[in-house]
Design a protein around this motif. Sequence first.
Motif, PDB file in Angstrom:
ATOM      1  N   THR A 219      45.390  45.947  41.447  1.00 28.80           N
ATOM      2  CA  THR A 219      45.990  45.308  42.651  1.00 28.80           C
ATOM      3  C   THR A 219      44.449  44.520  42.457  1.00 28.80           C
ATOM      4  N   ILE A 220      43.240  45.124  42.411  1.00 28.66           N
ATOM      5  CA  ILE A 220      42.474  43.953  42.995  1.00 28.66           C
ATOM      6  C   ILE A 220      42.350  43.157  41.845  1.00 28.66           C
ATOM      7  N   LEU A 221      43.359  43.382  40.459  1.00 27.80           N
ATOM      8  CA  LEU A 221      42.856  42.166  39.416  1.00 27.80           C
ATOM      9  C   LEU A 221      43.815  41.147  40.570  1.00 27.80           C
ATOM     10  N   ALA A 222      44.862  41.103  40.548  1.00 28.84           N
ATOM     11  CA  ALA A 222      46.078  40.265  40.882  1.00 28.84           C
ATOM     12  C   ALA A 222      45.401  39.655  42.447  1.00 28.84           C
ATOM     13  N   THR A 223      44.716  40.598  43.010  1.00 29.70           N
ATOM     14  CA  THR A 223      43.560  39.417  44.356  1.00 29.70           C
ATOM     15  C   THR A 223      43.108  38.209  43.902  1.00 29.70           C
ATOM     16  N   VAL A 224      42.632  39.142  42.898  1.00 31.86           N
ATOM     17  CA  VAL A 224      41.217  38.333  42.265  1.00 31.86           C
ATOM     18  C   VAL A 224      41.820  36.950  41.522  1.00 31.86           C
ATOM     19  N   HIS A 225      42.681  37.285  40.537  1.00 30.29           N
ATOM     20  CA  HIS A 225      43.606  36.380  40.135  1.00 30.29           C
ATOM     21  C   HIS A 225      44.245  35.661  41.502  1.00 30.29           C
TER      22      HIS A 225
ATOM     23  N   ALA B 262      39.793  39.581  48.409  1.00 28.86           N
ATOM     24  CA  ALA B 262      38.887  38.672  46.839  1.00 28.86           C
ATOM     25  C   ALA B 262      38.596  37.790  47.447  1.00 28.86           C
ATOM     26  N   ARG B 263      37.143  37.385  47.414  1.00 28.98           N
ATOM     27  CA  ARG B 263      36.505  36.340  47.628  1.00 28.98           C
ATOM     28  C   ARG B 263      36.010  35.084  45.950  1.00 28.98           C
ATOM     29  N   VAL B 264      36.484  34.354  45.537  1.00 27.05           N
ATOM     30  CA  VAL B 264      36.450  33.696  44.079  1.00 27.05           C
ATOM     31  C   VAL B 264      35.073  32.037  44.728  1.00 27.05           C
ATOM     32  N   ASP B 265      34.207  32.049  43.711  1.00 28.42           N
ATOM     33  CA  ASP B 265      33.949  30.726  44.631  1.00 28.42           C
ATOM     34  C   ASP B 265      34.438  29.182  42.957  1.00 28.42           C
ATOM     35  N   GLY B 266      33.693  28.265  43.660  1.00 32.99           N
ATOM     36  CA  GLY B 266      35.514  27.004  43.330  1.00 32.99           C
ATOM     37  C   GLY B 266      35.239  27.961  41.784  1.00 32.99           C
ATOM     38  N   SER B 267      34.511  28.337  40.616  1.00 32.86           N
ATOM     39  CA  SER B 267      34.722  28.280  39.332  1.00 32.86           C
ATOM     40  C   SER B 267      35.841  29.341  39.303  1.00 32.86           C
ATOM     41  N   GLY B 268      35.886  29.886  39.983  1.00 35.68           N
ATOM     42  CA  GLY B 268      37.048  31.370  40.100  1.00 35.68           C
ATOM     43  C   GLY B 268      36.450  32.543  39.789  1.00 35.68           C
ATOM     44  N   ALA B 269      35.388  32.238  40.407  1.00 34.49           N
ATOM     45  CA  ALA B 269      33.962  33.470  39.763  1.00 34.49           C
ATOM     46  C   ALA B 269      33.782  34.886  40.922  1.00 34.49           C
ATOM     47  N   LEU B 270      34.140  35.723  40.825  1.00 34.22           N
ATOM     48  CA  LEU B 270      34.562  36.987  41.749  1.00 34.22           C
ATOM     49  C   LEU B 270      32.915  37.453  42.281  1.00 34.22           C
ATOM     50  N   VAL B 271      33.217  36.179  43.948  1.00 36.90           N
ATOM     51  CA  VAL B 271      31.819  36.317  44.275  1.00 36.90           C
ATOM     52  C   VAL B 271      31.870  37.345  45.945  1.00 36.90           C
ATOM     53  N   GLY B 272      32.669  38.116  46.216  1.00 34.13           N
ATOM     54  CA  GLY B 272      33.189  39.136  47.148  1.00 34.13           C
ATOM     55  C   GLY B 272      34.831  40.152  46.971  1.00 34.13           C
ATOM     56  N   LEU B 273      33.932  40.904  46.936  1.00 37.34           N
ATOM     57  CA  LEU B 273      35.110  41.786  46.803  1.00 37.34           C
ATOM     58  C   LEU B 273      35.085  43.522  48.389  1.00 37.34           C
ATOM     59  N   HIS B 274      36.220  42.922  48.817  1.00 39.39           N
ATOM     60  CA  HIS B 274      36.454  44.351  50.269  1.00 39.39           C
ATOM     61  C   HIS B 274      37.427  45.171  49.940  1.00 39.39           C
ATOM     62  N   LEU B 275      37.758  46.604  49.817  1.00 37.62           N
ATOM     63  CA  LEU B 275      38.014  47.390  49.961  1.00 37.62           C
ATOM     64  C   LEU B 275      38.047  48.146  51.152  1.00 37.62           C
ATOM     65  N   ALA B 276      39.465  47.979  51.820  1.00 38.90           N
ATOM     66  CA  ALA B 276      39.487  48.783  53.087  1.00 38.90           C
ATOM     67  C   ALA B 276      39.805  49.934  53.067  1.00 38.90           C
TER      68      ALA B 276
ATOM     69  N   SER C  26      45.614  40.868  48.889  1.00 42.40           N
ATOM     70  CA  SER C  26      46.428  41.974  48.425  1.00 42.40           C
ATOM     71  C   SER C  26      47.979  41.428  49.337  1.00 42.40           C
ATOM     72  N   PRO C  27      49.057  42.796  48.939  1.00 41.67           N
ATOM     73  CA  PRO C  27      49.799  42.459  49.894  1.00 41.67           C
ATOM     74  C   PRO C  27      49.974  43.178  51.152  1.00 41.67           C
ATOM     75  N   ASP C  28      49.734  44.185  50.701  1.00 44.31           N
ATOM     76  CA  ASP C  28      49.228  45.478  51.155  1.00 44.31           C
ATOM     77  C   ASP C  28      47.873  45.452  52.373  1.00 44.31           C
ATOM     78  N   GLY C  29      46.700  44.431  51.807  1.00 43.67           N
ATOM     79  CA  GLY C  29      46.276  44.507  52.445  1.00 43.67           C
ATOM     80  C   GLY C  29      44.981  45.391  52.837  1.00 43.67           C
ATOM     81  N   ARG C  30      44.610  45.995  51.542  1.00 38.98           N
ATOM     82  CA  ARG C  30      43.460  46.878  50.853  1.00 38.98           C
ATOM     83  C   ARG C  30      42.616  46.729  50.074  1.00 38.98           C
ATOM     84  N   VAL C  31      42.715  44.553  49.606  1.00 40.00           N
ATOM     85  CA  VAL C  31      41.688  44.473  48.993  1.00 40.00           C
ATOM     86  C   VAL C  31      41.579  42.812  49.331  1.00 40.00           C
TER      87      VAL C  31
END
Length: 99
Positions: free
Chosen positions: A71-77, A43-57, A36-41
Motif C-alpha cells: 500500500t505504501i509503495l502503490a501510494t508513493v508511486h 505520501a507526499r513527493v517533490d517535483g522529481s518524485g522523491a518522497l518528502v513525507g509519509l503519514h501512516l494513519a 491510499s484508497p483505504d486512507g491509511r497512507v
Amino acid sequence: MSEQLVEEIVERARARLDALEHTVESLQALEVSAQSPDGRVVARVDGSGALVGLHLAEPIRGADVRELAATILATVHEAARAAAADRVARMDRLRDALH
C-alpha cells in the motif's frame, strides 16, 4: 534596424525569460500528495518524485506487513506519477510560451 523593432525583440526576450523563470520556480516548489484508497497512507513527493513525507494513519499495529508495504509503495508511486504529469503540463505551458 528601427528602434521599435529592437523594443519588440527585447520585449519578446523578456516575456520568454519571465516564462522560464516562472516555470523553474514552480517546478522547485512542486509537491504532490496521494492517499491510499483505504486512507491509511498519505505520501507526499517533490517535483522529481522523491518522497518528502509519509503519514501512516493509526492504528497500523496488527496490520499485515506485506500488505502495508504494498500500500505504501502503490501510494508513493501514485504521487510520483501525479508529480510527473504535473511537470509535463508545466513544461508544455513553457513550450507554448516560448513559441
